[in-house]
Design a protein around this motif. Structure first.
Motif, mmCIF file in Angstrom:
data_model
loop_
_atom_site.group_PDB
_atom_site.id
_atom_site.type_symbol
_atom_site.label_atom_id
_atom_site.label_comp_id
_atom_site.label_asym_id
_atom_site.label_seq_id
_atom_site.Cartn_x
_atom_site.Cartn_y
_atom_site.Cartn_z
ATOM 1 N N TYR A 147 0.863 -1.179 0.000
ATOM 2 C CA TYR A 147 0.000 0.000 0.000
ATOM 3 C C TYR A 147 0.904 1.236 0.000
ATOM 4 N N PRO A 148 0.336 2.418 -0.362
ATOM 5 C CA PRO A 148 1.190 3.607 -0.430
ATOM 6 C C PRO A 148 1.998 3.806 0.864
ATOM 7 N N GLY A 149 3.292 3.828 0.705
ATOM 8 C CA GLY A 149 4.173 4.034 1.861
ATOM 9 C C GLY A 149 4.310 2.813 2.763
ATOM 10 N N MET A 150 3.731 1.666 2.351
ATOM 11 C CA MET A 150 3.790 0.485 3.213
ATOM 12 C C MET A 150 3.960 -0.790 2.361
ATOM 13 N N PRO A 151 5.190 -1.070 1.940
ATOM 14 C CA PRO A 151 5.397 -2.311 1.182
ATOM 15 C C PRO A 151 5.110 -3.527 2.053
ATOM 16 N N VAL A 152 4.455 -4.534 1.475
ATOM 17 C CA VAL A 152 4.049 -5.705 2.271
ATOM 18 C C VAL A 152 4.711 -6.982 1.742
ATOM 19 N N LEU A 153 4.676 -7.175 0.430
ATOM 20 C CA LEU A 153 5.235 -8.402 -0.142
ATOM 21 C C LEU A 153 6.578 -8.113 -0.793
ATOM 22 N N PHE A 154 7.513 -9.049 -0.600
ATOM 23 C CA PHE A 154 8.851 -8.868 -1.172
ATOM 24 C C PHE A 154 9.243 -10.124 -1.949
ATOM 25 N N ASP A 155 9.270 -9.992 -3.252
ATOM 26 C CA ASP A 155 9.742 -11.086 -4.119
ATOM 27 C C ASP A 155 9.016 -12.411 -3.877
ATOM 28 N N VAL A 156 7.725 -12.360 -3.803
ATOM 29 C CA VAL A 156 6.963 -13.585 -3.540
ATOM 30 C C VAL A 156 6.668 -14.308 -4.856
ATOM 31 N N SER A 157 6.954 -15.594 -4.876
ATOM 32 C CA SER A 157 6.638 -16.418 -6.050
ATOM 33 C C SER A 157 5.751 -17.582 -5.629
ATOM 34 N N LEU A 158 4.877 -17.972 -6.534
ATOM 35 C CA LEU A 158 3.937 -19.053 -6.223
ATOM 36 C C LEU A 158 3.380 -19.572 -7.540
ATOM 37 N N ASP A 159 3.157 -20.861 -7.630
ATOM 38 C CA ASP A 159 2.449 -21.355 -8.817
ATOM 39 C C ASP A 159 1.450 -22.427 -8.397
ATOM 40 N N VAL A 160 0.353 -22.430 -9.102
ATOM 41 C CA VAL A 160 -0.708 -23.405 -8.820
ATOM 42 C C VAL A 160 -1.142 -24.007 -10.155
ATOM 43 N N GLN A 161 -1.248 -25.327 -10.162
ATOM 44 C CA GLN A 161 -1.668 -26.010 -11.384
ATOM 45 C C GLN A 161 -3.150 -26.393 -11.310
ATOM 46 N N ALA A 162 -3.724 -26.701 -12.441
ATOM 47 C CA ALA A 162 -5.129 -27.139 -12.487
ATOM 48 C C ALA A 162 -5.289 -28.381 -11.614
ATOM 49 N N GLY A 163 -6.327 -28.420 -10.801
ATOM 50 C CA GLY A 163 -6.597 -29.571 -9.950
ATOM 51 C C GLY A 163 -5.805 -29.592 -8.663
ATOM 52 N N VAL B 147 -3.604 -25.403 -3.022
ATOM 53 C CA VAL B 147 -2.413 -24.889 -2.337
ATOM 54 C C VAL B 147 -2.846 -23.984 -1.191
ATOM 55 N N ALA B 148 -2.227 -24.195 -0.038
ATOM 56 C CA ALA B 148 -2.549 -23.347 1.116
ATOM 57 C C ALA B 148 -1.429 -22.335 1.336
ATOM 58 N N VAL B 149 -1.833 -21.090 1.637
ATOM 59 C CA VAL B 149 -0.864 -20.061 2.013
ATOM 60 C C VAL B 149 -1.051 -19.849 3.513
ATOM 61 N N LEU B 150 -0.033 -20.165 4.269
ATOM 62 C CA LEU B 150 -0.140 -20.084 5.727
ATOM 63 C C LEU B 150 0.678 -18.909 6.257
ATOM 64 N N GLY B 151 0.236 -18.395 7.385
ATOM 65 C CA GLY B 151 0.985 -17.293 8.000
ATOM 66 C C GLY B 151 0.139 -16.604 9.043
ATOM 67 N N GLY B 152 0.800 -15.935 9.970
ATOM 68 C CA GLY B 152 0.078 -15.233 11.028
ATOM 69 C C GLY B 152 -0.465 -13.903 10.541
ATOM 70 N N ASN B 153 -1.023 -13.150 11.482
ATOM 71 C CA ASN B 153 -1.528 -11.814 11.153
ATOM 72 C C ASN B 153 -0.392 -10.945 10.638
ATOM 73 N N GLY B 154 -0.642 -10.242 9.547
ATOM 74 C CA GLY B 154 0.369 -9.325 9.025
ATOM 75 C C GLY B 154 1.452 -10.010 8.205
ATOM 76 N N ALA B 155 1.284 -11.290 7.940
ATOM 77 C CA ALA B 155 2.315 -12.008 7.166
ATOM 78 C C ALA B 155 2.272 -11.616 5.689
ATOM 79 N N GLY B 156 1.094 -11.137 5.227
ATOM 80 C CA GLY B 156 0.960 -10.728 3.824
ATOM 81 C C GLY B 156 0.081 -11.650 2.999
ATOM 82 N N LYS B 157 -0.643 -12.553 3.665
ATOM 83 C CA LYS B 157 -1.505 -13.503 2.926
ATOM 84 C C LYS B 157 -2.583 -12.764 2.143
ATOM 85 N N SER B 158 -3.274 -11.884 2.846
ATOM 86 C CA SER B 158 -4.373 -11.142 2.208
ATOM 87 C C SER B 158 -3.842 -10.277 1.062
#
Lengths: 321, 218
Positions: free
Chosen positions: B11-27, B30-41
């Motif tokens: 968000y403006p003035g608040m970087p949250v994700l840094f170099d995140v990579s992920l891939d999901v195939q058909a079928g 995949v779960a993204v796990l993490g606590g509050n503020g981890a950057g899941k949302s």
């Protein structure tokens, strides 16, 4: 006569006059409710579009300013002018809607409301600059504001002993048709569902794939067209009065609050109550104008306070949107 | 099917994700796990286009969608069920589902509603009920059903199990698994590892906006 104890023979006239006045308030209330649904801001800009539409119509038909409201334009020319004014209103509404539901969508609501108010004042200034000049043919003076001819002709009818113009009848009829049509669209079409979804939760609306900007622009265009048309109707009813438009507009804002700016039926019920109470005061005649105004607005403030007591979150629930 | 390549966002003035990579195939689920503020949302919203990626790419079926607005990404096949369900509480269950059908031909609407009602029969029984009066589990089903209305290729569900009884969560994950069997790619974000192991194929762990672990599932 006691304090606003209306004689039975005056009930009919008060009702007729009240319904006629409600028609004008309703023409403002409908765009206010519609635009609030898609942007959660109070559409002051609609008042500006009404003013612009009113004076633009007058300029297009080239009507002489006259109390008798008889112009030289033919009926066809008048209707063509209405089409142009409505199209200009729709374009102004669309342009405004495109910005507030697009680039400015993330602005805080208070700032957007002030932005809207700014456009009302800007358009009012533009009207004064462009139209309310001697060069444009406008002559100000004391007395009743000059009227322009009604597109529905000068005919009037007697209902319950009151002279009602065809303009007033058509205003109420149009409002009735609009109410039925808009309710049907909002409740029974997919577009209506998208609009109500945005009104319920704009963020969720965006996340499920509704293009807020496109839907919002469409709603603002419709609201702009209605506001401009309101200008044509008001010009033929109360005349080319900047102050008159502002008074009607501000009163419509008050009644829109009754419906929480979200319910068309409640807003229009508010218009009806306001119009009838106002007419009762006028027909009764025992109260001075300032006293009437204080009582009228005091009554509405009381209604708003009571609504807030009963439903602290507003009357949206009761609106049956 | 969906590829997130070295994405940075925030968000403006608040970087949250840094170099995140992920891939999901058909079928795949995949779960993204993490606590509050981890950057899941933020990650899911970046994939959806609601949060702008400052660098990196989001690719769907080999085509970059990074510059597309949210509604066009939904139309392209990325769907999202938000945290807290965010159903349209004043609309009926059926209307909520219709709200998720923007862009779908009207003649296909009945077909899509039936598809959701088959997956969650309770929603069919509650079709005319006001969504705000549904139970938490039913609202979560509705949020998922609404996200299925555009017939997505990738479904993202945020905090699916939050505040729900374990039996309801099991039911929801079983439904997601059934969707995967039909070729849908699913990403769920959760705070804790509960049923994920049983139902997911892989999970990644986010911490302070970076991927700190990636683990195979079933």
């Amino acid at each position: 006569m006691g304090f606003v104890a209306l004689q039975s023979e005056l009930v009919g006239p008060a009702l007729i006059l009240g319904i006629a006045a409600a028609g004008l308030y309703g023409l403002f209330a409908v765009p206010l409710v519609l635009t609030y649904q898609v942007s959660r801001t109070i559409g002051f800009v609609q008042g500006g579009i009404t003013l612009f539409g009113m004076f633009l119509y007058w300029r297009i038909i080239g009507a002489p300013i006259s109390i008798s409201a008889t112009g030289s334009a033919s009926a066809v020319e008048q209707w063509l002018a209405v089409v142009v004014v409505v199209a200009v209103g729709a374009a102004m509404g669309a342009a405004y809607g495109w910005t507030v539901t697009g680039r400015l969508a993330n602005w805080p609501r208070v700032r957007l409301t002030i932005y809207s108010l700014g456009w009302l004042l800007t358009l009012a200034a533009a009207v004064i600059m462009l139209f309310m000049t001697q060069r444009a043919g406008y002559r100000s003076g004391l007395g009743a504001p000059p009227r322009v001819p009604s597109v529905f002709g000068p005919r009037s009818f007697r209902l319950a002993g009151v002279a009602v113009t065809s303009q007033q009848i058509m205003t109420v009829a149009l409002l009735g048709v609009l109410m039925v049509l808009l309710t049907a669209v909002l409740l029974h079409t997919r577009v209506g569902t998208f609009i109500r979804a945005i009104a319920d939760d704009p963020d969720a609306g965006r996340w499920v794939g509704i293009p807020l900007n496109l839907v919002g622009t469409g709603v603002y265009a419709l609201a702009g067209a209605l506001s401009a048309l309101a200008g044509v109707f008001i010009a033929a009813t109360i005349g080319l009065s900047l102050l008159g438009v502002m008074v009607i507009f501000l009163r419509s804002l008050t009644v829109a609050v009754v419906g929480g700016f979200m319910s068309l039926p409640l807003a229009l019920a508010g218009c009806l109550v306001l119009g009838i109470v106002e007419a009762v005061f006028a027909v009764d005649g025992s109260l001075s104008l300032p006293t009437r105004e204080v009582l009228l607005m005091g009554m509405f403030l009381l209604v708003v306070v009571l609504i807030n007591k009963v439903r602290p979150l507003g009357v949206i629930e009761a609106g049956g949107r | 099917m969906l590829e997130v390549r070295r994405v940075c966002s925030g968000y403006p003035g608040m970087p949250v994700l840094f170099d995140v990579s992920l891939d999901v195939q058909a079928g795949e689920l995949v779960a993204v796990l993490g606590g509050n503020g981890a950057g899941k949302s933020t990650l899911l919203k970046t994939i959806l286009g609601d949060v702008r990626a400052t660098s990196g790419e989001v690719i769907l079926d080999g085509r970059p969608v990074t510059s597309l607005p949210t509604h066009r990404r939904v139309a392209a096949g990325i769907s999202y069920s938000p945290e807290g369900r965010r159903i349209f509480s004043h609309l009926s269950t059926r209307e909520n589902l219709i709200a998720g059908s923007y862009g779908a031909p009207t003649r296909k609407l009945g077909e899509r509603l039936d598809l959701v009602y088959q997956l969650f029969p309770l929603l069919g029984e509650r079709a005319d009920q006001r969504a705000g009066s549904l139970s938490g589990g039913e609202q979560q089903m509705l949020a998922l059903g609404r996200a299925l209305m555009p017939l997505p290729r990738v479904l993202m569900a945020e905090e699916l199990s939050l505040g729900l009884a374990p039996i309801v969560v099991t039911h929801l994950y079983a439904a997601l698994r059934a969707l995967c069997e039909r070729g849908l790619a699913v990403i769920v974000s959760e705070q804790f590892q509960r049923l994920e192991e049983e139902y997911t194929d892989r999970w990644i762990v986010l911490e302070r906006g970076t991927v700190v672990a990636e683990v195979g599932g079933r």
